[in-house]
Design a protein around this motif. Structure first.
Motif, PDB file in Angstrom:
ATOM      1  N   TYR A 166      10.834  -3.304 -37.576  1.00 14.84           N
ATOM      2  CA  TYR A 166      12.278  -2.835 -37.531  1.00 14.84           C
ATOM      3  C   TYR A 166      12.588  -2.020 -36.150  1.00 14.84           C
ATOM      4  CZ  TYR A 166      11.372  -2.745 -42.637  1.00 14.84           C
ATOM      5  OH  TYR A 166      11.092  -3.109 -43.938  1.00 14.84           O
TER       6      TYR A 166
ATOM      7  N   ASN B 260      17.566 -16.876 -40.834  1.00 11.63           N
ATOM      8  CA  ASN B 260      18.221 -16.336 -40.017  1.00 11.63           C
ATOM      9  C   ASN B 260      19.886 -16.684 -39.717  1.00 11.63           C
ATOM     10  OD1 ASN B 260      19.219 -15.843 -37.056  1.00 11.63           O
ATOM     11  ND2 ASN B 260      17.066 -15.075 -36.793  1.00 11.63           N
TER      12      ASN B 260
ATOM     13  N   ALA C 172      24.025 -11.807 -41.828  1.00 10.54           N
ATOM     14  CA  ALA C 172      23.931 -10.765 -41.062  1.00 10.54           C
ATOM     15  C   ALA C 172      23.800  -9.181 -41.189  1.00 10.54           C
ATOM     16  CB  ALA C 172      24.647 -11.187 -39.512  1.00 10.54           C
TER      17      ALA C 172
ATOM     18  N   THR D 231      21.383  -8.257 -44.358  1.00  7.91           N
ATOM     19  CA  THR D 231      20.305  -7.947 -44.057  1.00  7.91           C
ATOM     20  C   THR D 231      20.046  -7.236 -42.691  1.00  7.91           C
ATOM     21  OG1 THR D 231      20.148 -10.063 -42.864  1.00  7.91           O
ATOM     22  CG2 THR D 231      19.566 -10.141 -45.143  1.00  7.91           C
TER      23      THR D 231
ATOM     24  N   ARG E  11      20.905  -7.601 -39.719  1.00  8.31           N
ATOM     25  CA  ARG E  11      20.534  -8.532 -38.646  1.00  8.31           C
ATOM     26  C   ARG E  11      21.566  -8.881 -37.829  1.00  8.31           C
ATOM     27  NH1 ARG E  11      16.389 -13.155 -40.815  1.00  8.31           N
ATOM     28  NH2 ARG E  11      18.001 -12.833 -42.557  1.00  8.31           N
TER      29      ARG E  11
ATOM     30  N   SER F 222      24.073  -9.101 -34.704  1.00  9.13           N
ATOM     31  CA  SER F 222      23.668  -8.859 -33.117  1.00  9.13           C
ATOM     32  C   SER F 222      24.808  -9.477 -32.328  1.00  9.13           C
ATOM     33  CB  SER F 222      22.481  -9.743 -32.634  1.00  9.13           C
ATOM     34  OG  SER F 222      22.630 -11.077 -32.868  1.00  9.13           O
TER      35      SER F 222
END
Length: 450
Positions: A67, A264, A309, A312, A314, A316
């Motif tokens: 994390y 991903n 994204a 979860t 994630r 960026s």
């Protein structure tokens, strides 16, 4: 400032042998979601109080590396007792510092922590997030509060007079430890009992987060409600006409399913790009129906990568950049495939002229917004589209037109429509921007286009 997370309970109503904080919710454990939410609020140091199957929880969560935070653990061997004892266990690490106190089984919008962290904590005080919206509340389980003039005067599950409920997020001074010790001396072992003592001293203030999404997870029904809450949060006010009416209905279902596999988001962006490439190839070989269907599939999946994204946590900058670049390439392949097919069928340089106009116009909407942001440092706002707002030329609309053109065997009409609406949008936005840039960006609460 550290964040203390209470993760000692078993969660017997889940009928599971694993600790409740490890329960999966749309691709993340409950406690993982709490950690990442707090991280987004600027917290990088965590103290997790363990109890039931502590070693399993520590093994799954680790020292914080995955994390990108620091996690320390303290164990409460009396985890079957009230949660006040778990809070006391954190004192040995927290010391005399102020700290955030969070529950591992609460799911909440980031706005809640931002509101809480923006408050000024008085010496020996405590601030508790409260919700005054009492609809759809399980009053038997909810911890209720009575708030007057910003102070919490009473708190408890059984109080008769109340106007809000406890959301399970606190900003605490070390005084909370002494309050809990006092309540324990009276035979009362819950955190609420300790907070009640501070209430009697007028030391507990309310952070009103009414309207912010949150959910306490005690049952499978609560878990499903949290799932629905998170999926609903993925809808954007800035969604285009087709995205709002059609695409989100499919993409949310896909994201709900895909989230469990740990894929991903960047991989989904590449997959969406490949759909666009294949669509363009099918058009080139005059398989219009399948080409059109795959173009619309690419449009739907264009929402899935962003949804995953956000679900979860994630997101960026690189992911957003990659998605934007691949979308432009995919659009180009589709338009070139359509243009080639029409040329082979009808001939004439005018076909390529129409294709070039569609190819040039398609990225202009995004380019205008990005250029404005680069020049001014401000997001492009919907209110700036004075004239151009009436021209639907967003990517979801363009790909929907492609699909219709493919299914109806009218790729030429679809190509011409795209050429017209995109370049008309670009022209009208130039006119709008002449006025907007000369006026300069103004403070506004309008909806940003992202």
């Amino acid at each position: 400032m550290k964040a203390v997370i209470i993760a000692a309970g078993k969660g017997s109503r889940f009928n599971s042998e694993q600790p409740k904080p490890l329960t999966s919710l749309l691709g993340l454990s409950l406690i993982g979601r709490v950690i990442l939410s707090a991280k987004k609020a600027g917290i990088t140091e965590f103290v997790i109080v363990t109890g039931y199957k502590a070693e399993l929880l520590k093994k799954r969560i680790g020292g914080g590396g995955k994390y990108d935070v620091t996690i320390l653990y303290v164990h409460n061997s009396n985890w079957r007792m009230g949660n006040g004892i778990s809070v006391l266990k954190a004192e040995e690490i927290v010391g005399r510092e102020n700290f955030l106190l969070l529950m591992a089984d609460h799911v909440f919008d980031l706005k809640m922590l931002k509101i809480l962290c923006s408050k000024n904590l008085e010496k020996n005080g405590c601030i508790l997030c409260i919700d005054k919206n009492l609809e759809d509340i399980d009053f038997e389980e909810a911890t209720k509060v009575l708030v007057r003039n910003g102070l919490i005067e009473d708190i408890g599950k059984t109080i008769q007079t109340y106007n809000g409920v406890d959301c399970g997020a606190f900003l605490c001074s070390p005084a909370v430890f002494e309050a809990i010790r006092t309540s324990l001396s009276h035979g009362e072992d819950t955190l609420t009992d300790g907070v009640k003592i501070l209430c009697d001293k007028n030391k507990v203030r309310a952070a009103d987060v009414t309207g912010v999404s949150w959910q306490d997870i005690d049952t499978q029904e609560n878990l499903r409600a949290a799932e629905e809450m998170l999926l609903k949060s993925l809808k954007k006010k800035t969604d285009g006409l087709i995205a709002k009416a059609i695409n989100r209905r499919f993409s949310l279902r896909i994201s709900k399913y895909v989230s469990r596999f740990g894929i991903n988001p960047n991989e989904l962006s590449v997959f969406c790009f490949l759909l666009g490439v294949i669509s363009g190839g099918l058009f080139a070989f005059q398989n219009f129906i399948l080409g059109g269907v795959l173009a619309q599939a690419a449009s739907v999946f264009d929402g899935v990568d962003g949804e995953i994204a956000r679900l979860t946590m994630r997101e960026s900058r690189y992911g957003g950049f990659l998605d934007s670049i691949l979308d432009r390439y995919a659009d180009a392949f589709i338009i070139l495939g359509m243009t080639y097919a029409i040329y082979m069928e009808r001939g004439g340089l005018w076909v390529w002229l129409g294709g070039c106009l569609a190819l040039i116009g398609s990225p202009m909407s995004m380019l205008a917004r990005e250029k404005y942001h680069a020049m001014t440092g401000h997001k492009y706002l919907l209110k700036y589209d004075r004239r151009s707002r009436f021209i639907p030329a967003t990517r979801d609309v363009r790909l929907f037109v492609v699909m219709l053109g493919g299914i109806l065997h009218q790729p030429l009409i679809a190509l011409m429509v795209i050429a017209v609406i995109t370049n008309m949008k670009a022209y009208l936005r130039l006119v709008d921007m002449r006025e907007t840039i000369s006026e300069g960006p103004r403070k506004t609460t309008s909806i940003p286009i992202v």
